[in-house]
Design a protein around this motif. Structure first.
Motif, short mmCIF file in Angstrom:
data_model
loop_
_atom_site.label_atom_id
_atom_site.label_comp_id
_atom_site.label_asym_id
_atom_site.label_seq_id
_atom_site.Cartn_x
_atom_site.Cartn_y
_atom_site.Cartn_z
N SER A 136 22.16 11.73 19.24
CA SER A 136 22.87 10.98 18.20
C SER A 136 22.97 11.77 16.90
O SER A 136 23.59 11.31 15.95
N ARG A 137 22.36 12.95 16.90
CA ARG A 137 22.42 13.89 15.78
C ARG A 137 22.10 13.24 14.44
O ARG A 137 22.95 13.14 13.54
N PRO A 138 20.86 12.81 14.28
CA PRO A 138 20.46 12.27 12.97
C PRO A 138 20.49 13.38 11.92
O PRO A 138 20.29 14.55 12.24
N ALA A 139 20.80 13.01 10.69
CA ALA A 139 20.83 13.99 9.60
C ALA A 139 19.43 14.58 9.40
O ALA A 139 18.45 13.84 9.29
N VAL A 140 19.36 15.91 9.41
CA VAL A 140 18.06 16.60 9.35
C VAL A 140 17.77 17.07 7.93
O VAL A 140 18.62 17.71 7.29
N ALA A 141 16.57 16.73 7.47
CA ALA A 141 16.14 17.18 6.13
C ALA A 141 14.64 17.06 6.05
O ALA A 141 14.04 16.17 6.67
N PRO A 142 14.00 17.96 5.29
CA PRO A 142 12.55 17.82 5.12
C PRO A 142 12.22 16.53 4.36
O PRO A 142 12.99 16.09 3.50
N ALA A 143 11.09 15.93 4.70
CA ALA A 143 10.64 14.76 3.97
C ALA A 143 9.98 15.20 2.66
O ALA A 143 9.67 16.38 2.47
N GLY A 144 9.78 14.25 1.79
CA GLY A 144 9.13 14.56 0.51
C GLY A 144 8.23 13.41 0.10
O GLY A 144 8.29 12.32 0.67
N PRO A 145 7.37 13.62 -0.87
CA PRO A 145 6.48 12.55 -1.31
C PRO A 145 7.23 11.48 -2.11
O PRO A 145 8.30 11.75 -2.66
N ASP A 146 6.67 10.31 -2.12
CA ASP A 146 7.21 9.21 -2.91
C ASP A 146 7.02 9.54 -4.39
O ASP A 146 5.88 9.76 -4.82
N PRO A 147 8.07 9.59 -5.19
CA PRO A 147 7.89 9.90 -6.61
C PRO A 147 6.93 8.93 -7.30
O PRO A 147 6.24 9.31 -8.25
N ALA A 148 6.90 7.71 -6.83
CA ALA A 148 6.01 6.72 -7.47
C ALA A 148 4.54 6.98 -7.10
O ALA A 148 3.65 6.57 -7.85
N ALA A 149 4.33 7.65 -5.98
CA ALA A 149 2.97 7.99 -5.53
C ALA A 149 2.00 6.83 -5.74
O ALA A 149 0.96 6.96 -6.38
N ARG A 150 2.32 5.72 -5.14
CA ARG A 150 1.50 4.52 -5.37
C ARG A 150 0.10 4.64 -4.79
O ARG A 150 -0.79 3.89 -5.17
N TRP A 151 -0.09 5.57 -3.88
CA TRP A 151 -1.43 5.76 -3.33
C TRP A 151 -2.41 6.18 -4.41
O TRP A 151 -3.62 5.98 -4.27
N ARG A 152 -1.89 6.75 -5.51
CA ARG A 152 -2.78 7.13 -6.61
C ARG A 152 -3.33 5.91 -7.36
O ARG A 152 -4.25 6.03 -8.16
N GLU A 153 -2.74 4.74 -7.11
CA GLU A 153 -3.23 3.51 -7.75
C GLU A 153 -4.43 2.92 -7.01
O GLU A 153 -5.00 1.92 -7.43
N ILE A 154 -4.79 3.55 -5.89
CA ILE A 154 -5.91 3.05 -5.09
C ILE A 154 -7.15 3.88 -5.41
O ILE A 154 -7.09 5.11 -5.53
N ASP A 155 -8.25 3.18 -5.57
CA ASP A 155 -9.51 3.87 -5.81
C ASP A 155 -10.58 3.24 -4.92
O ASP A 155 -10.64 2.01 -4.79
N VAL A 156 -11.38 4.06 -4.30
CA VAL A 156 -12.46 3.53 -3.47
C VAL A 156 -13.78 4.12 -3.95
O VAL A 156 -13.89 5.32 -4.19
N ASP A 157 -14.74 3.24 -4.12
CA ASP A 157 -16.10 3.66 -4.50
C ASP A 157 -16.97 3.49 -3.25
O ASP A 157 -17.35 2.37 -2.89
N THR A 158 -17.27 4.59 -2.60
CA THR A 158 -17.99 4.51 -1.33
C THR A 158 -19.48 4.23 -1.52
O THR A 158 -20.16 3.89 -0.55
N SER A 159 -19.98 4.36 -2.74
CA SER A 159 -21.39 4.01 -2.96
C SER A 159 -21.53 2.52 -3.30
O SER A 159 -22.45 1.85 -2.81
N ARG A 160 -20.60 2.00 -4.09
CA ARG A 160 -20.64 0.55 -4.41
C ARG A 160 -19.89 -0.28 -3.37
O ARG A 160 -19.93 -1.50 -3.38
N LEU A 161 -19.18 0.39 -2.48
CA LEU A 161 -18.39 -0.28 -1.43
C LEU A 161 -17.37 -1.24 -2.03
O LEU A 161 -17.34 -2.45 -1.74
N VAL A 162 -16.54 -0.67 -2.88
CA VAL A 162 -15.51 -1.45 -3.57
C VAL A 162 -14.20 -0.68 -3.52
O VAL A 162 -14.18 0.54 -3.69
N VAL A 163 -13.12 -1.41 -3.27
CA VAL A 163 -11.77 -0.84 -3.33
C VAL A 163 -11.03 -1.51 -4.48
O VAL A 163 -11.03 -2.74 -4.59
N ARG A 164 -10.41 -0.70 -5.34
CA ARG A 164 -9.60 -1.23 -6.43
C ARG A 164 -8.15 -0.80 -6.20
O ARG A 164 -7.88 0.35 -5.91
#
Lengths: 339, 91
Positions: A136-164
């Motif tokens: 079906s010849r899908p348009a080919v292009a390299p992927a890129g990161p999300d400009p919003a990079a929402r994963w940076r809004e996640i924080d995990v404290d593995t000693s206190r066992l808390v996710v923010r």
């Protein structure tokens, strides 16, 4: 629903001349264990413990189980949520993968994955034809990161066992759950089995092997790809992890088009980058999985760069295999070009 | 005084041996067991099509069949085979 394991793995263990083997379904895929047959009954005990670990992992961390800890976290209206050590480890591993891939392996793409059609487990569902999808010849292009990079809004404290994180920002394993699970079984087995025991943990193709001395015969691992024949591409290694990322096994029709589960974070749609599979080797299965997915999302040029550190191979839309030489000594590979 | 004689000699003659009639349940169980054993032996030979004289140690499941059967599947005795290689694949 909390599904109890149907058996403990001992009954299904098969004895070969060199290894004891056991296979079962879990995490929406096929799991296989191999342990050196020379250690006798301890292999069965280790396999049973490994199977219990994986069923527990799946029950608590699957986004397809409404009563899982992961779903409870994703639906919690609080900013800060107390989590179990296991869930903290998964979130931490997902954020590590996001950092290592510069945001390409993004654990916050649950909405995009579901919008693409991946809302329920595809275990047991036959994928659409890869050949038809490529035709079906899908348009080919390299992927890129999300400009919003929402994963940076996640924080995990593995000693206190808390996710923010902001309430409503859903987290998924980002495709590194099986690699992490394979590494956890290997970690468990290193405590249960004699030093230098030969073993293989295969979580749906994401593989962790027991580390062997350099003078031991290496593990031989076949690479599966719909465009290749059995044995066309083989890796050998003395330890670490091997993982393959690809578009063929989670592929479905989306109207007149095709869709798969590897999302381009920049566009929020399935990524068509010119590669059908990428196989990576690394020190752990989790890292191998992260590298493989990053390489696939980047396309051929990026894959050569990403794989050069520890080695790997990729297959393009024409079925041509390209081996990327590793820079570490304990990995040797042999391959035959696809016809 | 009356003349009383007492026979103090014990009767040591054993009763004649008489076969106890067989219980019908014992007969039924025995007959069934023998029948099943014979049937199992015959069925095994028919399924394998093997000549017991041709079987040798190490040939379990792979002895040459006198009457090849497409339905026969060799037992999964893998203890002398090398384990298949693990496969990495996209999942």
């Amino acid at each position: 629903m909390n599904a109890k394991p149907k058996s403990n793995g001992i009954a299904r263990a098969v004895r070969y001349a060199d290894m004891t083997h056991c296979a079962f379904d879990c995490m929406g895929t096929r799991i296989s264990f191999w342990i050196d047959a020379a250690i006798g009954a301890r292999a069965n005990i280790a396999m049973a413990a490994g199977e219990r670990l994986l069923h527990d992992f799946d029950r608590r961390l699957s986004r397809f189980r409404p009563d899982s800890e992961l779903c409870a976290l994703n639906s919690d209206p609080s900013v800060e949520v107390a989590v179990s050590p296991l869930l903290a480890r998964l979130v931490s591993a997902s954020l590590d993968a996001a950092r290592q891939s510069d945001g390409l392996v993004d654990p916050t793409l649950v909405d995009a994955v579901e919008d693409a059609g991946y809302r329920t487990s595809l275990a047991g569902v036959n994928p659409a034809s890869l050949a038809e999808a490529l035709a079906s010849r899908p348009a080919v292009a390299p992927a890129g990161p999300d400009p919003a990079a929402r994963w940076r809004e996640i924080d995990v404290d593995t000693s206190r066992l808390v996710v923010r994180r902001p309430p409503g920002l859903r987290i998924d394993s980002g495709g590194c759950g099986k690699g992490l699970a394979a590494d956890m079984v290997a970690q468990l087995w290193r405590q249960l089995l004699p030093r230098d025991t030969r073993f293989v943990v295969d979580c749906g193709g994401d593989i962790r092997v027991g580390d062997l001395p350099q003078d031991a015969s290496p593990y031989v691992i076949d690479v599966e790809n719909d465009q290749l024949g059995p044995g066309d591409l083989t890796l050998t290694t003395h330890g670490g992890g091997v993982a393959t990322s690809g578009v063929g096994n989670r592929l479905w029709r989306d109207g007149d088009d095709f869709a798969h589960h590897l999302i381009d974070p920049a566009g929020g749609r399935p990524a068509w980058t010119g590669l059908t599979t990428v196989t990576a080797v690394a020190t752990t299965a989790l890292l191998a999985e992260t590298i493989a997915k990053t390489a696939l999302l980047l396309g051929p040029d990026g894959a050569r760069r990403v794989l050069s550190a520890s080695g790997g191979a990729f297959v393009d839309y024409a079925g041509v295999v390209e081996i990327v030489a590793p820079s570490v000594d304990n990995i040797n590979r042999s391959a035959k070009e696809a016809a | 005084m009356p003349n009383v004689t007492t026979n103090t000699t014990p009767n040591t003659t054993p009763p004649p041996l008489r076969r106890k009639p067989a219980d019908w349940r014992t007969v039924a169980i025995g007959t069934t067991t023998v029948f099943l054993a014979v049937f199992a032996l015959l069925a095994a030979r028919m399924q394998n099509g093997l000549d017991p004289a041709a079987q040798t140690a190490g040939s379990v499941g792979y002895a040459r069949s006198k009457a090849p059967s497409t339905q026969y599947t060799a037992p999964a005795d893998t203890s002398y085979l090398p384990a298949p290689a693990p496969v990495t694949r996209a999942s």
